[in-house]
Design a protein around this motif. Structure first.
Motif, PDB file in Angstrom:
ATOM      1  N   LEU A  85       0.837  -1.202   0.000  1.00  0.00           N
ATOM      2  CA  LEU A  85       0.000   0.000   0.000  1.00  0.00           C
ATOM      3  C   LEU A  85       0.875   1.257   0.000  1.00  0.00           C
ATOM      4  O   LEU A  85       0.625   2.203  -0.734  1.00  0.00           O
ATOM      5  N   ARG A  86       1.918   1.216   0.818  1.00  0.00           N
ATOM      6  CA  ARG A  86       2.849   2.347   0.885  1.00  0.00           C
ATOM      7  C   ARG A  86       3.468   2.610  -0.487  1.00  0.00           C
ATOM      8  O   ARG A  86       3.538   3.747  -0.960  1.00  0.00           O
ATOM      9  N   ARG A  87       3.869   1.538  -1.147  1.00  0.00           N
ATOM     10  CA  ARG A  87       4.455   1.663  -2.477  1.00  0.00           C
ATOM     11  C   ARG A  87       3.427   2.212  -3.468  1.00  0.00           C
ATOM     12  O   ARG A  87       3.725   3.082  -4.271  1.00  0.00           O
ATOM     13  N   ALA A  88       2.215   1.706  -3.376  1.00  0.00           N
ATOM     14  CA  ALA A  88       1.158   2.148  -4.298  1.00  0.00           C
ATOM     15  C   ALA A  88       0.843   3.627  -4.107  1.00  0.00           C
ATOM     16  O   ALA A  88       0.579   4.343  -5.077  1.00  0.00           O
ATOM     17  N   VAL A  89       0.878   4.094  -2.851  1.00  0.00           N
ATOM     18  CA  VAL A  89       0.615   5.517  -2.596  1.00  0.00           C
ATOM     19  C   VAL A  89       1.728   6.354  -3.211  1.00  0.00           C
ATOM     20  O   VAL A  89       1.476   7.353  -3.886  1.00  0.00           O
ATOM     21  N   ALA A  90       2.975   5.919  -3.018  1.00  0.00           N
ATOM     22  CA  ALA A  90       4.112   6.659  -3.568  1.00  0.00           C
ATOM     23  C   ALA A  90       4.043   6.717  -5.094  1.00  0.00           C
ATOM     24  O   ALA A  90       4.397   7.715  -5.702  1.00  0.00           O
ATOM     25  N   ARG A  91       3.554   5.630  -5.697  1.00  0.00           N
ATOM     26  CA  ARG A  91       3.512   5.568  -7.168  1.00  0.00           C
ATOM     27  C   ARG A  91       2.158   5.944  -7.746  1.00  0.00           C
ATOM     28  O   ARG A  91       1.947   5.827  -8.966  1.00  0.00           O
ATOM     29  N   GLU A  92       1.221   6.297  -6.872  1.00  0.00           N
ATOM     30  CA  GLU A  92      -0.133   6.691  -7.295  1.00  0.00           C
ATOM     31  C   GLU A  92      -0.802   5.616  -8.142  1.00  0.00           C
ATOM     32  O   GLU A  92      -1.391   5.888  -9.177  1.00  0.00           O
ATOM     33  N   GLN A  93      -0.699   4.370  -7.659  1.00  0.00           N
ATOM     34  CA  GLN A  93      -1.272   3.248  -8.423  1.00  0.00           C
ATOM     35  C   GLN A  93      -2.721   2.967  -8.021  1.00  0.00           C
ATOM     36  O   GLN A  93      -3.057   1.863  -7.641  1.00  0.00           O
ATOM     37  N   PHE A  94      -3.550   3.978  -8.083  1.00  0.00           N
ATOM     38  CA  PHE A  94      -4.949   3.800  -7.738  1.00  0.00           C
ATOM     39  C   PHE A  94      -5.817   4.254  -8.904  1.00  0.00           C
ATOM     40  O   PHE A  94      -5.332   4.858  -9.852  1.00  0.00           O
ATOM     41  N   ARG A  95      -7.097   3.967  -8.779  1.00  0.00           N
ATOM     42  CA  ARG A  95      -8.060   4.364  -9.793  1.00  0.00           C
ATOM     43  C   ARG A  95      -9.283   4.866  -9.045  1.00  0.00           C
ATOM     44  O   ARG A  95      -9.521   4.464  -7.902  1.00  0.00           O
ATOM     45  N   VAL A  96     -10.022   5.739  -9.673  1.00  0.00           N
ATOM     46  CA  VAL A  96     -11.277   6.168  -9.072  1.00  0.00           C
ATOM     47  C   VAL A  96     -12.411   5.731  -9.985  1.00  0.00           C
ATOM     48  O   VAL A  96     -12.377   6.000 -11.191  1.00  0.00           O
ATOM     49  N   ASP A  97     -13.390   5.037  -9.424  1.00  0.00           N
ATOM     50  CA  ASP A  97     -14.610   4.723 -10.162  1.00  0.00           C
ATOM     51  C   ASP A  97     -15.692   5.727  -9.775  1.00  0.00           C
ATOM     52  O   ASP A  97     -15.623   6.333  -8.706  1.00  0.00           O
ATOM     53  N   TYR A  98     -16.666   5.882 -10.669  1.00  0.00           N
ATOM     54  CA  TYR A  98     -17.733   6.857 -10.432  1.00  0.00           C
ATOM     55  C   TYR A  98     -19.079   6.155 -10.525  1.00  0.00           C
ATOM     56  O   TYR A  98     -19.342   5.443 -11.495  1.00  0.00           O
TER      57      TYR A  98
END
Ligand code: C2E
Ligand code: CA
Ligand code: CA
Ligand code: CA
Length: 275
Positions: A30-43
């Protein structure tokens, strides 16, 4: 379990150890994903029940954990809250959602969930203001969803922040209304723009007379207080029709549309320009 000299128990069971290791690995990813902005937003569409038209969308965070697949937001957000990662992550969602919504036709709103930890952090209002300015989104098109757990501590500071946000022109919704015990008390202390009744009531209302009674009294209350009422978790046309008849202004749920990525959201729910 082994009892030590002071009489307390220590667990050395291998499955316990494995669980701790798994949790540590999850946190690291999770820490790595936050640093790399590896997220998506659904609507997910918010529907105006009177006009039958779309009123906006709720932004819902998604994380595909490399090598594992999607992790439910309830799970990774809890870890983000425990570790403080929710601050950069929350700012990231807010930024993504406001930039996205700025591309939708006005007056569609975007609703963004705000963690209590994020909300209580000193510079939250400044972050909101900066994101609005950078994205060009009109403040009244941003709705912040908070839950009553926010209001359990530091009530005066929370009310002051709510008032500052309101002064910016941002809307405030109380999420998961009725799921806890204190929602009512807070309606007295802050003029919310919207209350979102918890989906457990909507999903029970056809078989459960008590759930239906609560559905009714919440919309009555919202009318008296002049607050918009939203019902979440609407899965059938029957539920949508009951809610419309009961006077709910807005609803969301799989019946109207599942949370989907922005391109799909636009294709499914937004009219092409000029039509
Ligand atoms: P929530 O804010 O109550 O969001 C609504 C949840 O209900 C979403 O679950 C949505 O996918 C789901 N849902 C919508 N319509 C239906 C329906 O018809 N039936 C059923 N069974 N479910 C429906 P999701 O996406 O798994 O999110 C779970 C929770 O995670 C959210 O609950 C919210 O508390 C949190 N969350 C999600 N995104 C964010 C975020 O960006 N920031 C923060 N702080 N929390 C978030
Ligand atoms: Ca929500
Ligand atoms: Ca909710
Ligand atoms: Ca929730």
């Amino acid at each position: 379990a082994k009892q030590d000299s002071r009489g307390s128990f220590h667990f050395f069971a291998p499955e316990m150890n494995a669980r701790l290791q798994e949790r540590r690995a999850l946190e690291q990813d999770l820490r790595r994903a936050v640093a790399r902005e590896q997220f998506r937003v659904d609507y997910q569409p918010l529907m105006d029940l009177r006009s039958g038209r779309i009123a906006g969308a709720e932004a819902l965070l998604r994380w595909h954990r490399p090598g594992h697949g999607p992790v439910p937001p309830d799970i990774f957000i809890a870890i983000a809250e425990e570790t403080g990662l929710i601050l950069p992550l929350g700012a990231w969602v807010l930024t993504a959602a406001c930039h996205q919504a700025a591309r939708w036709p006005a007056p569609l709103v975007v609703a963004v969930n705000v963690s209590p930890i994020q909300f209580r952090h000193g510079d939250f209002c400044d972050t909101v203001e900066a994101v609005l300015r950078a994205s060009g989104l009109a403040p009244e098109r941003l709705e912040l969803e908070i839950t009553e757990s926010l209001l359990l501590q530091d009530t005066e500071a929370v009310l002051a922040t709510l008032a500052r946000l309101r002064a910016l022109g941002v809307r405030i919704a109380m999420d998961d209304f009725g799921a806890g015990h204190t929602s009512l008390a807070y309606l007295r202390r802050f003029a919310f723009d919207k209350i979102k009744i918890d989906r457990s009531f909507v999903q029970g209302m056809e078989e459960d007379a008590n759930a239906l009674a609560i559905i009714r009294s919440v919309v009555q209350l919202s009318r008296t207080l002049n607050i918009r009422a939203n019902a979440e978790g609407v899965e059938t046309p029957e539920q949508a029709e009951i809610l419309r008849q009961e006077g709910y202004a807005e609803a969301q749920g799989y019946h109207f549309g599942r949370p989907v990525p922005p391109e799909q959201f636009a294709a499914l729910h937004l009219l092409p320009p000029g039509s």
